[in-house]
Design a protein around this motif. Structure first.
Motif, PDB file in Angstrom:
ATOM      1  N   PRO A  86       0.863  -1.173  -0.159  1.00 12.27           N
ATOM      2  CA  PRO A  86      -0.098   0.177  -0.044  1.00 12.27           C
ATOM      3  C   PRO A  86       0.822   1.211   0.036  1.00 12.27           C
ATOM      4  CG  PRO A  86      -0.904  -1.342   1.686  1.00 12.27           C
ATOM      5  CD  PRO A  86       0.518  -2.130   1.116  1.00 12.27           C
ATOM      6  N   LEU A  87       1.917   1.465   0.689  1.00 11.69           N
ATOM      7  CA  LEU A  87       2.750   2.372   0.837  1.00 11.69           C
ATOM      8  C   LEU A  87       3.580   2.633  -0.556  1.00 11.69           C
ATOM      9  CD1 LEU A  87       3.587   4.855   2.908  1.00 11.69           C
ATOM     10  CD2 LEU A  87       5.538   3.251   3.427  1.00 11.69           C
ATOM     11  N   LEU A 108       1.476  -9.521  -2.412  1.00 11.65           N
ATOM     12  CA  LEU A 108      -0.002  -9.573  -2.094  1.00 11.65           C
ATOM     13  C   LEU A 108      -0.152  -9.334  -0.454  1.00 11.65           C
ATOM     14  CD1 LEU A 108      -0.664 -13.221  -3.813  1.00 11.65           C
ATOM     15  CD2 LEU A 108      -1.330 -10.779  -4.596  1.00 11.65           C
ATOM     16  N   ASP A 109       0.916  -8.982   0.080  1.00 12.31           N
ATOM     17  CA  ASP A 109       0.971  -8.649   1.665  1.00 12.31           C
ATOM     18  C   ASP A 109       0.403  -7.120   1.646  1.00 12.31           C
ATOM     19  OD1 ASP A 109       3.228  -8.219   0.560  1.00 12.31           O
ATOM     20  OD2 ASP A 109       3.996  -7.504   2.732  1.00 12.31           O
ATOM     21  N   TRP A 110      -0.830  -7.106   2.419  1.00 17.84           N
ATOM     22  CA  TRP A 110      -1.359  -5.613   2.377  1.00 17.84           C
ATOM     23  C   TRP A 110      -1.604  -5.201   4.071  1.00 17.84           C
ATOM     24  CZ3 TRP A 110      -3.356  -1.748  -1.379  1.00 17.84           C
ATOM     25  CH2 TRP A 110      -2.753  -2.214  -2.723  1.00 17.84           C
ATOM     26  N   PRO A 111      -0.514  -4.902   4.764  1.00 13.90           N
ATOM     27  CA  PRO A 111      -0.891  -4.736   6.434  1.00 13.90           C
ATOM     28  C   PRO A 111      -1.535  -3.449   6.344  1.00 13.90           C
ATOM     29  CG  PRO A 111       1.575  -4.127   5.602  1.00 13.90           C
ATOM     30  CD  PRO A 111       0.710  -4.833   4.329  1.00 13.90           C
ATOM     31  N   SER A 112      -2.466  -3.262   7.275  1.00 14.00           N
ATOM     32  CA  SER A 112      -3.357  -2.370   7.499  1.00 14.00           C
ATOM     33  C   SER A 112      -2.769  -1.092   8.207  1.00 14.00           C
ATOM     34  CB  SER A 112      -4.588  -2.833   8.278  1.00 14.00           C
ATOM     35  OG  SER A 112      -4.242  -3.393   9.671  1.00 14.00           O
ATOM     36  N   HIS A 113      -1.637  -1.377   8.849  1.00 12.11           N
ATOM     37  CA  HIS A 113      -0.935  -0.267   9.290  1.00 12.11           C
ATOM     38  C   HIS A 113      -0.045   0.712   8.573  1.00 12.11           C
ATOM     39  CE1 HIS A 113       1.696  -3.421   9.853  1.00 12.11           C
ATOM     40  NE2 HIS A 113       2.627  -2.653   9.824  1.00 12.11           N
ATOM     41  N   SER A 114       0.133  -0.215   7.346  1.00 13.17           N
ATOM     42  CA  SER A 114       1.087   0.621   6.615  1.00 13.17           C
ATOM     43  C   SER A 114       0.988   2.251   6.280  1.00 13.17           C
ATOM     44  CB  SER A 114       1.410  -0.111   5.431  1.00 13.17           C
ATOM     45  OG  SER A 114       0.331  -0.152   4.716  1.00 13.17           O
ATOM     46  N   LEU A 115      -0.221   2.562   6.373  1.00 19.09           N
ATOM     47  CA  LEU A 115      -0.460   4.146   5.904  1.00 19.09           C
ATOM     48  C   LEU A 115      -0.748   4.977   7.020  1.00 19.09           C
ATOM     49  CD1 LEU A 115      -2.773   3.541   2.761  1.00 19.09           C
ATOM     50  CD2 LEU A 115      -0.320   3.688   3.037  1.00 19.09           C
ATOM     51  N   VAL A 116      -0.365   4.546   8.379  1.00 15.13           N
ATOM     52  CA  VAL A 116      -0.496   5.121   9.541  1.00 15.13           C
ATOM     53  C   VAL A 116       0.647   6.227   9.700  1.00 15.13           C
ATOM     54  CG1 VAL A 116      -0.666   5.311  12.135  1.00 15.13           C
ATOM     55  CG2 VAL A 116      -1.792   3.321  10.653  1.00 15.13           C
TER      56      VAL A 116
END
Length: 474
Positions: free
Chosen positions: A228-229, A392-400
């Motif tokens: 995501p980042l 494919l790994d999309w950690p939810s905290h990456s855009l914090v």
């Protein structure tokens, strides 16, 4: 000196405009030329003599060409082209070729090459294209050569367009070099001032804000970068380069209008394109037209068999990528766009007609991926970054942790980039500054908006140390 610097905004431009407007008509070209020489000397004094020498040689070669006939005419044209392309090749590509030759030699067990790095003169890519267009236009009979060397020097060195375009072809302003009275109106000056300030705001209020975050993300260690980042960094850079480059073009066009010159448009809402073919009709328009008229058509254009046509397209875009920078990632970027232009010809244009406005989405995503190749420091870094984007790994905290200012600016950039997908908006954008005489209500509105945007932009320029210009190195 860049247009968004305190030196240019508060000292050079006001002083230059004051002298230019006070000068009598017969001296305006002289004031513009002296100002342009000072502008270039500020950042490229070491190359000024070499640059002026090449302009002198080019001027007299073309005068001789115009007086010659048959094969002699072609010899003078060839000499002019070799002079200009040779300078560009040496200053822009010598380091690239010697560096790659050294790596090959080392891989084969030899010693690395040692050479003094060649320094790149400011704006050489843009003024090389303009010297070439002068030579070719005169050879083709589009225009007669200028009688005055000083007018020719002004055409090449006119400072608003010299560093990063638009690429102004000779025939587009040949008459204006000698007579700009038709465009010397209050409406033109007001529209030019507003256009300059709009470009300044796009550059410093949007591009710079996005650029800080894009730089931070692209400089992260791959281990710290999530998918995501990575996508966010690529999208931020996608909007940064558009508002940076189109903002600079707006400033150049605006200054030109204040001086009485009508420079061609360079951008037309490229991110609402429904295919890569349309994207290149809207992005860096003057470069695309130059490549079409002086390279693609002479190679045969659309009049050849499909296989040759695809080869021509790919050749043009490989050269376009290489023109942007002497590195393999730029070559890959050109090849990437060339591939999708060929796919457009094969089937994607039909797909865009089927999808209608929805085809904006895949076209934009293709463009985003391409900008990663353009932004990365090397081809290997670009491939590593793209590999992260498609994990494919999309950690939810990456855009914090991203600032509200960044998210607001990103939303504003997206809105301004895509709102022209509505036909009424695009028609309004194309026509609202062209009406002459300008209605009083519109003039007052433009004046107030100009003041507000200039104050906001100027406060940013004064208070911030982050003020890059992406195309300055080209």
């Amino acid at each position: 000196m860049v247009f968004s610097s305190t030196l240019f905004l508060f000292y050079f431009l006001p002083g230059f405009l004051l002298l230019y407007f006070l000068a009598p008509t017969r001296l305006k070209n002289a004031v513009a030329l002296i100002g342009s020489l000072l502008f270039y000397a500020w950042g490229g004094l070491n190359f000024l003599a070499l640059f002026l020498g090449s302009v002198v040689l080019n001027f007299y070669l073309i005068r001789l060409m115009d007086a010659a006939m048959g094969w002699q005419k072609r010899i003078y044209l060839t000499s002019s082209i070799l002079l200009n392309v040779g300078m560009l090749f040496y200053f822009k590509y010598a380091n690239f070729f010697l560096g790659n030759l050294s790596e090959v030699k080392t891989a084969l067990g030899g010693e690395a090459l040692h050479w003094q790095q060649v320094v790149l003169p400011i704006g050489i890519s843009f003024f090389t294209f303009e010297k070439l267009t002068y030579s070719i236009d005169v050879y083709r009979g589009v225009n007669r050569p200028l009688r005055s060397f000083w007018d020719f020097l002004l055409y090449i060195m006119l400072f608003p367009k010299m560093i990063a375009g638009p690429i102004v072809r000779f025939h587009e302003i040949a008459e204006q070099l000698q007579d700009r009275s038709a465009f010397d109106t209050v409406d033109q000056k007001l529209a030019g001032l507003f256009r300059f300030v709009i470009g300044l705001a796009k550059k410093v209020l949007i591009a710079n804000a996005l650029g800080q975050e894009a730089d931070r993300i692209f400089q992260l260690n791959p281990a710290e970068l999530s998918a995501p980042l990575a996508w966010l960094g690529a999208v931020a850079y996608t909007f940064q380069i558009y508002f940076d480059f189109s903002g600079y073009s707006d400033m150049a066009i605006g200054i030109g209008r204040m001086l009485g010159f009508q420079f061609p448009e360079n951008f037309n809402n490229p991110y609402i394109s429904r295919s890569i073919t349309e994207f290149w009709q809207r992005w860096h328009i003057t470069l695309g037209r130059w490549m079409r008229d002086y390279l693609y058509i002479p190679l045969g254009g659309n009049r050849v068999k499909p296989a040759r046509l695809y080869l021509n397209l790919w050749t043009v875009f490989l050269l376009s990528g290489f023109w942007h920078g002497a590195a393999w990632n730029f070559v890959a970027w050109g090849a990437f766009h060339g591939l999708f232009l060929i796919l457009d010809r094969l089937f994607q244009l039909r797909l865009s007609r089927l999808l209608g406005p929805l085809s904006i989405v895949p076209t934009f995503l293709i463009t985003v991926v391409g900008w990663v190749l353009f932004r990365a420091e090397s081809l290997s870094a670009a491939l590593a970054y793209l590999g992260t984007m498609f994990r494919l790994d999309w950690p939810s905290h990456s855009l914090v942790g991203l600032s509200p200012e960044f998210w607001t600016t990103l939303g504003l950039a997206a809105t301004l980039s895509f709102m022209a997908a509505l036909p009424r908006v695009e028609r309004w954008e194309l026509g609202w500054l062209t009406a002459e005489p300008m209605p009083l209500r519109r003039a007052i509105g433009l004046g107030l908006l100009t003041v507000v945007l200039f104050l906001l932009s100027a406060s940013y320029v004064v208070s911030s140390t982050f003020n890059p210009f992406i195309y300055f190195r080209f």
